[in-house]
Motif scaffolding. Sequence first.
Motif, PDB file in Angstrom:
ATOM      1  N   ASN A 228       0.155  -1.039   0.193  1.00 52.88           N
ATOM      2  CA  ASN A 228      -0.296  -0.314   0.059  1.00 52.88           C
ATOM      3  C   ASN A 228       0.918   1.233  -0.141  1.00 52.88           C
ATOM      4  OD1 ASN A 228      -1.759  -1.688  -0.007  1.00 52.88           O
ATOM      5  ND2 ASN A 228      -2.385  -1.261   2.198  1.00 52.88           N
ATOM      6  N   GLY A 229       0.278   2.259  -0.658  1.00 52.46           N
ATOM      7  CA  GLY A 229       1.320   3.642  -0.780  1.00 52.46           C
ATOM      8  C   GLY A 229       0.869   4.096   0.385  1.00 52.46           C
ATOM      9  N   ASP A 230       0.535   3.994   1.380  1.00 53.22           N
ATOM     10  CA  ASP A 230       0.371   5.023   2.854  1.00 53.22           C
ATOM     11  C   ASP A 230       0.631   4.460   3.991  1.00 53.22           C
ATOM     12  OD1 ASP A 230      -1.233   3.101   3.153  1.00 53.22           O
ATOM     13  OD2 ASP A 230      -3.229   4.227   2.962  1.00 53.22           O
ATOM     14  N   VAL A 231       1.911   3.201   3.451  1.00 52.79           N
ATOM     15  CA  VAL A 231       2.630   2.734   4.623  1.00 52.79           C
ATOM     16  C   VAL A 231       4.011   3.096   4.842  1.00 52.79           C
ATOM     17  CG1 VAL A 231       3.177   0.480   5.812  1.00 52.79           C
ATOM     18  CG2 VAL A 231       0.985   0.362   4.797  1.00 52.79           C
ATOM     19  N   VAL A 287      -3.180  -7.478  13.060  1.00 50.85           N
ATOM     20  CA  VAL A 287      -4.052  -6.989  11.280  1.00 50.85           C
ATOM     21  C   VAL A 287      -2.930  -6.651  10.897  1.00 50.85           C
ATOM     22  CG1 VAL A 287      -4.934  -5.584  14.018  1.00 50.85           C
ATOM     23  CG2 VAL A 287      -2.884  -4.999  12.250  1.00 50.85           C
ATOM     24  N   ASN A 288      -3.589  -6.476   9.108  1.00 55.65           N
ATOM     25  CA  ASN A 288      -2.965  -6.903   7.835  1.00 55.65           C
ATOM     26  C   ASN A 288      -2.802  -5.684   7.648  1.00 55.65           C
ATOM     27  OD1 ASN A 288      -2.815  -6.714   5.137  1.00 55.65           O
ATOM     28  ND2 ASN A 288      -4.712  -7.318   4.770  1.00 55.65           N
ATOM     29  N   ALA A 289      -0.801  -5.535   7.385  1.00 55.80           N
ATOM     30  CA  ALA A 289      -0.195  -4.747   7.248  1.00 55.80           C
ATOM     31  C   ALA A 289      -0.010  -4.226   6.397  1.00 55.80           C
ATOM     32  CB  ALA A 289       1.427  -5.371   8.060  1.00 55.80           C
ATOM     33  N   GLY A 290      -0.568  -4.864   5.253  1.00 53.57           N
ATOM     34  CA  GLY A 290      -0.818  -3.782   3.501  1.00 53.57           C
ATOM     35  C   GLY A 290       0.254  -4.045   3.025  1.00 53.57           C
ATOM     36  N   ILE A 291       1.093  -4.757   3.118  1.00 53.60           N
ATOM     37  CA  ILE A 291       2.374  -5.570   2.506  1.00 53.60           C
ATOM     38  C   ILE A 291       2.218  -7.203   2.072  1.00 53.60           C
ATOM     39  CG2 ILE A 291       4.836  -5.222   2.074  1.00 53.60           C
ATOM     40  CD1 ILE A 291       5.046  -3.853   4.680  1.00 53.60           C
ATOM     41  N   TYR A 292       2.677  -7.303   0.863  1.00 50.85           N
ATOM     42  CA  TYR A 292       2.122  -8.563   0.583  1.00 50.85           C
ATOM     43  C   TYR A 292       3.257  -9.651  -0.430  1.00 50.85           C
ATOM     44  CZ  TYR A 292      -2.270  -7.005   1.486  1.00 50.85           C
ATOM     45  OH  TYR A 292      -3.566  -6.566   2.280  1.00 50.85           O
ATOM     46  N   VAL A 293       3.463 -10.347  -0.705  1.00 50.41           N
ATOM     47  CA  VAL A 293       4.158 -11.038  -1.335  1.00 50.41           C
ATOM     48  C   VAL A 293       3.203 -11.931  -2.464  1.00 50.41           C
ATOM     49  CG1 VAL A 293       6.228 -12.693  -2.181  1.00 50.41           C
ATOM     50  CG2 VAL A 293       6.829 -11.252  -0.424  1.00 50.41           C
ATOM     51  N   LEU A 294       3.170 -12.446  -3.233  1.00 52.03           N
ATOM     52  CA  LEU A 294       2.111 -13.096  -3.970  1.00 52.03           C
ATOM     53  C   LEU A 294       2.836 -13.612  -5.327  1.00 52.03           C
ATOM     54  CD1 LEU A 294      -0.771 -10.246  -5.127  1.00 52.03           C
ATOM     55  CD2 LEU A 294      -0.982 -12.202  -3.253  1.00 52.03           C
ATOM     56  N   GLU A 295       2.557 -15.075  -5.421  1.00 56.24           N
ATOM     57  CA  GLU A 295       3.078 -15.778  -6.854  1.00 56.24           C
ATOM     58  C   GLU A 295       1.962 -15.364  -8.234  1.00 56.24           C
ATOM     59  OE1 GLU A 295       5.882 -18.143  -7.062  1.00 56.24           O
ATOM     60  OE2 GLU A 295       6.495 -17.657  -5.261  1.00 56.24           O
ATOM     61  N   PRO A 328       4.228 -12.674  10.208  1.00 47.60           N
ATOM     62  CA  PRO A 328       4.087 -10.920  11.543  1.00 47.60           C
ATOM     63  C   PRO A 328       6.005 -10.378  11.563  1.00 47.60           C
ATOM     64  CG  PRO A 328       4.257 -13.459  12.737  1.00 47.60           C
ATOM     65  CD  PRO A 328       5.232 -13.459  10.847  1.00 47.60           C
ATOM     66  N   ILE A 329       5.424  -8.758  11.531  1.00 44.24           N
ATOM     67  CA  ILE A 329       6.782  -7.973  11.610  1.00 44.24           C
ATOM     68  C   ILE A 329       6.946  -6.577  13.318  1.00 44.24           C
ATOM     69  CG2 ILE A 329       6.541  -7.965   9.259  1.00 44.24           C
ATOM     70  CD1 ILE A 329       4.919  -4.484   9.225  1.00 44.24           C
ATOM     71  N   HIS A 330       7.975  -6.901  13.166  1.00 47.94           N
ATOM     72  CA  HIS A 330       7.890  -6.497  14.317  1.00 47.94           C
ATOM     73  C   HIS A 330       8.948  -4.795  14.669  1.00 47.94           C
ATOM     74  CE1 HIS A 330      12.954  -7.408  14.308  1.00 47.94           C
ATOM     75  NE2 HIS A 330      12.275  -8.246  13.792  1.00 47.94           N
ATOM     76  N   GLU A 331       9.767  -4.627  12.537  1.00 47.64           N
ATOM     77  CA  GLU A 331       9.908  -3.243  12.474  1.00 47.64           C
ATOM     78  C   GLU A 331       8.629  -2.226  12.753  1.00 47.64           C
ATOM     79  OE1 GLU A 331      11.978  -6.508  10.814  1.00 47.64           O
ATOM     80  OE2 GLU A 331       9.972  -6.177  11.030  1.00 47.64           O
ATOM     81  N   TYR A 332       9.458  -0.832  12.391  1.00 48.88           N
ATOM     82  CA  TYR A 332       8.787   0.138  12.903  1.00 48.88           C
ATOM     83  C   TYR A 332       7.304  -0.251  11.764  1.00 48.88           C
ATOM     84  CZ  TYR A 332       6.987   4.754  12.168  1.00 48.88           C
ATOM     85  OH  TYR A 332       5.493   6.001  11.864  1.00 48.88           O
ATOM     86  N   TRP A 333       6.030   0.324  12.091  1.00 48.36           N
ATOM     87  CA  TRP A 333       5.257   0.349  10.916  1.00 48.36           C
ATOM     88  C   TRP A 333       4.419   1.621  11.104  1.00 48.36           C
ATOM     89  CZ3 TRP A 333      -0.124  -0.427  11.868  1.00 48.36           C
ATOM     90  CH2 TRP A 333      -0.978  -0.927  10.092  1.00 48.36           C
ATOM     91  N   CYS A 334       4.297   2.652   9.831  1.00 50.44           N
ATOM     92  CA  CYS A 334       3.089   2.948  10.491  1.00 50.44           C
ATOM     93  C   CYS A 334       1.886   2.974   9.701  1.00 50.44           C
ATOM     94  CB  CYS A 334       3.319   3.839  10.737  1.00 50.44           C
ATOM     95  SG  CYS A 334       1.809   6.254  10.492  1.00 50.44           S
ATOM     96  N   ASP A 335       0.694   2.832   9.128  1.00 56.17           N
ATOM     97  CA  ASP A 335      -0.406   3.068   8.429  1.00 56.17           C
ATOM     98  C   ASP A 335      -1.306   4.407   8.747  1.00 56.17           C
ATOM     99  OD1 ASP A 335      -2.837   1.996   6.292  1.00 56.17           O
ATOM    100  OD2 ASP A 335      -4.446   2.791   8.045  1.00 56.17           O
ATOM    101  N   ILE A 336      -0.676   5.465   7.175  1.00 55.37           N
ATOM    102  CA  ILE A 336      -1.383   6.448   7.275  1.00 55.37           C
ATOM    103  C   ILE A 336      -2.658   6.997   7.018  1.00 55.37           C
ATOM    104  CG2 ILE A 336      -0.987   9.625   6.729  1.00 55.37           C
ATOM    105  CD1 ILE A 336       2.478   7.658   6.400  1.00 55.37           C
ATOM    106  N   GLN A 344       1.552  11.591  13.853  1.00 52.71           N
ATOM    107  CA  GLN A 344       2.577  10.231  14.566  1.00 52.71           C
ATOM    108  C   GLN A 344       3.888  10.288  13.602  1.00 52.71           C
ATOM    109  OE1 GLN A 344       1.867   9.999  17.664  1.00 52.71           O
ATOM    110  NE2 GLN A 344       4.544   8.957  17.269  1.00 52.71           N
ATOM    111  N   ALA A 345       3.411   9.562  12.048  1.00 54.45           N
ATOM    112  CA  ALA A 345       4.491   9.053  11.116  1.00 54.45           C
ATOM    113  C   ALA A 345       5.786  10.358  10.924  1.00 54.45           C
ATOM    114  CB  ALA A 345       4.027   9.282   9.955  1.00 54.45           C
ATOM    115  N   HIS A 346       5.215  11.626  11.027  1.00 54.97           N
ATOM    116  CA  HIS A 346       5.952  12.979  11.046  1.00 54.97           C
ATOM    117  C   HIS A 346       7.217  13.158  11.939  1.00 54.97           C
ATOM    118  CE1 HIS A 346       4.528  15.918   7.748  1.00 54.97           C
ATOM    119  NE2 HIS A 346       3.197  15.096   7.634  1.00 54.97           N
TER     120      HIS A 346
END
Length: 356
Positions: A228-231, A287-295, A328-336, A344-346
Motif C-alpha cells: 500500500n502506498g500509505d504504509v 492485523v493486516n499490514a498492507g504488504i504482500y508477496v504473491l506468486e 509477523p513484523i516487529h519493525e517500525y510500521w505506520c499506516d497513514i 505520528q508518522a511525522h
Amino acid sequence: MRTQLDACRIATGASLREAIKAIDRGGVRIALMVDGKGRLVGTLTDGDIRRCLLRGMDLASPASGAVQRQFQAARGSMLHTEAMALLRRHSIDQLPVIDGGGHLVGLYLLDDFLDQQAAGLPNPVVLMAGGRGTRLRPLTDHCPKPMLRVAGKPILESILEQCIASGLQDFHLAVNHLKEQIRDHFGDGSGWGVRIQYIEETTPLGTAGALQLLPEEARRGSPLLVMNGDVLTRLNLAQLLEFHASHGAAATMCVRSHDVVIPFGVVEAEGVDLVGIREKPVLRHQVNAGIYVLEPSLLDLIPPGEAMDMPSLLLAARAAHQRVAVCPIHEYWCDIGRPETLQQAHEDWARIEELS
C-alpha cells in the motif's frame, strides 16, 4: 553482509605494525581494536596509520595512539537498509556492529551493499497509490495521499527509496486520484536509477483487481511484492522475499500485532452464576499490514474486469488449496490513514531519519 571479524581484530596493546597486519589480513581496509572483554574500543584505517607515521611515530609505537575512539557503529538489531543509510550519510566504507553491551559482533561493508544493489532483485514491486484518502480531507483534496509529505518527503518517495535500498528495481505504480502529480514527480524512474511503469485504473479495481493491468512480463516472472502506498515501515524487504520463498507459499501477508484495551471489567458468567472478572483485559490481534508477496499464478484467480481486494484474493487462494503464509513484523510500521497517524508518522520518521 557481515564479514568474519577474527582477521580484523587487534588488542588494546597492539602496535602499529600489528594493526597494519590486521588491515592486510582482513582485506577490508580497517582494524578493530577490542578490549579483553570483546568490547569495541576504536577503529583504525590505513589513513589513520599513515598520519601517525607522518607525525614521527614508528611501527613499534602503540596502535592506541592512532585509534579513532569516536566512531560510527550499528546496533545488532539494525536493518540492512538502515546500516546502508548510515554508511552513506557519514561517507564511510565500514560500519562495525555492536550489541547492547558494546561487544563487537559484526561489520557492515559499503561494497557489499553496492554489490547487492548492482545485482538487484528480479521481483516486480507494485505500489498501490490510487486511493482518494477521504479520511485525510481536506489535505487530499488537491494532493494524492501517497504524495503527502512526512518528514519533508512524499510518503511514496520514502517507500520507493526503501525498496531501492533492498535491491528492487522494477516498479509499477497503481494510480487514479490526481495521478498526474505522481507521474510528474517520479516520471519513468530514471532519477532514482530504476524503472517505473504505471497502472491506470479508469474505475477503482481494488488492491488485487488492479494487478490485472500489469504487463505480461510482470504476470509471469518472479514473485510480486505488493505494498500500500500509505504504509511506512522499516521492514527488511529482501528478508520478506526470502521468508516467502523459504515457506513455499503462494502468497505471504505481513501482519502486525495490535492491542485493544477493554476499559472495563469483563464479566465471565455461566447462566446467572458469576465465574470470574477480568479487569481491563488486553486483546491482542494480528492485523493486516498492507504488504504482500504473491506468486504471479495467483493473478489467474482474479475475475477479469472485476474489482477485488487483497483479502478476498488471499481467501480465494486458500479455497484453491494454495498456501498463504503470515509473516509477523516487529519493525517500525505506520499506516497513514487518519490525521492522527499522519502526525505520528511525522514525529516517528523524522526521528528515524535523524538516527540513520
